[in-house]
Design an enzyme around this catalytic site. Structure first.
Site, short mmCIF file in Angstrom:
data_model
loop_
_atom_site.label_atom_id
_atom_site.label_comp_id
_atom_site.label_asym_id
_atom_site.label_seq_id
_atom_site.Cartn_x
_atom_site.Cartn_y
_atom_site.Cartn_z
N GLN A 169 2.96 10.01 1.34
CA GLN A 169 4.26 9.31 1.41
C GLN A 169 5.15 9.60 0.20
O GLN A 169 6.32 9.24 0.20
CB GLN A 169 4.03 7.79 1.51
CG GLN A 169 3.38 7.37 2.83
CD GLN A 169 3.20 5.87 2.87
OE1 GLN A 169 2.27 5.34 2.28
NE2 GLN A 169 4.10 5.19 3.57
N HIS A 202 -3.37 7.35 6.71
CA HIS A 202 -2.34 8.24 6.17
C HIS A 202 -2.95 9.53 5.62
O HIS A 202 -2.35 10.60 5.72
CB HIS A 202 -1.59 7.56 5.01
CG HIS A 202 -0.41 6.74 5.42
ND1 HIS A 202 0.70 7.27 6.04
CD2 HIS A 202 -0.14 5.42 5.29
CE1 HIS A 202 1.60 6.32 6.26
NE2 HIS A 202 1.10 5.17 5.81
N GLY A 254 0.84 -1.19 0.00
CA GLY A 254 0.00 0.00 0.00
C GLY A 254 0.88 1.24 0.00
O GLY A 254 2.02 1.20 0.47
N HIS A 267 -5.15 1.20 7.15
CA HIS A 267 -3.82 1.80 7.35
C HIS A 267 -3.61 2.96 6.37
O HIS A 267 -3.17 4.05 6.76
CB HIS A 267 -2.76 0.71 7.16
CG HIS A 267 -1.33 1.20 7.24
ND1 HIS A 267 -0.47 0.80 8.23
CD2 HIS A 267 -0.63 2.04 6.42
CE1 HIS A 267 0.71 1.40 8.03
NE2 HIS A 267 0.64 2.14 6.94
N GLU A 268 -3.96 2.73 5.10
CA GLU A 268 -3.73 3.76 4.08
C GLU A 268 -4.65 4.95 4.25
O GLU A 268 -4.23 6.09 4.07
CB GLU A 268 -3.87 3.16 2.67
CG GLU A 268 -2.86 2.07 2.33
CD GLU A 268 -1.42 2.44 2.61
OE1 GLU A 268 -1.05 3.62 2.44
OE2 GLU A 268 -0.65 1.55 3.03
N CYS A 272 5.20 -0.17 7.48
CA CYS A 272 4.88 1.01 6.68
C CYS A 272 6.13 1.44 5.94
O CYS A 272 7.22 1.44 6.51
CB CYS A 272 4.42 2.13 7.62
SG CYS A 272 4.00 3.66 6.77
N LEU A 273 5.98 1.79 4.67
CA LEU A 273 7.15 2.16 3.86
C LEU A 273 7.84 3.41 4.40
O LEU A 273 9.01 3.64 4.11
CB LEU A 273 6.74 2.37 2.40
CG LEU A 273 6.31 1.11 1.65
CD1 LEU A 273 5.83 1.47 0.25
CD2 LEU A 273 7.42 0.08 1.59
CO CO Z 1 1.98 3.32 5.86
#
Ligand code: CO
Length: 155
Positions: free
Chosen positions: A51, A135, A46, A131-132, A89-90
């Site tokens: 991000q 963000h 994701g 989760h996304e 998470c990236l």
């Molecule tokens: Co994330």
């Protein structure tokens, strides 16, 4: 397409409310394509626009190969159940923790053409979407972690 730099924590853009998308144009399509290439390159499931330094309500999720979902202006309409599982998470490389999420959700959003979509999801897909969407409201998974865990990195 292009691989974009991923914003790592800490960075103000990761904790800001994103604005709604109003223009469903060629630049949005290009952005979505670039986000997908960036997510695949980073080996993520994701990615949310903040991000990659874009403060707009755009996110992509692909938890099963060839099942990409592009969510623009997403809203979770309904949540059912609760379960605990591990997330990463990236924007936090190498960090993993247990987070409570709804087991199943109903989410409405627009696709890249501006068409309204209603999606029901459960399990890991529901988790990734939650989760996304967090963000897009400046909410990071680290604010919800119950317990951090050590994971062996693959490869
Ligand atoms: Co994330």
């Amino acid at each position: 397409m292009a691989i974009l730099p991923i914003v790592l924590y800490p960075n103000d853009i990761l904790e800001k409310e994103c604005i709604k998308v109003t223009a469903f144009d060629h630049s949005l399509e290009k952005l979505l394509d670039d986000m997908y290439e960036t997510m695949v390159f980073a080996d993520g499931v994701g990615l949310a626009a903040p991000q990659i330094s874009i403060g707009k309500q755009i996110t992509i999720v692909e938890v099963e190969e060839n099942e990409l979902i592009e969510l623009i202006n997403p809203v979770i309409e309904q949540k059912d159940g609760e379960e605990i599982d591990i997330e990463g998470c990236l924007s936090f490389p190498g960090l993993y923790g247990e987070v409570i999420r709804a087991t199943s959700i109903k989410v409405t959003f627009q696709n890249r053409h501006g068409k309204k979509v209603i999606l029901k999801a459960e399990g890991f897909l529901a988790r990734a979407i939650q989760h996304e969407i967090d963000h897009l409201h400046g909410v990071l998974f680290t604010t919800k972690v119950l317990r951090y865990v050590e994971l062996e990195e693959e490869g």
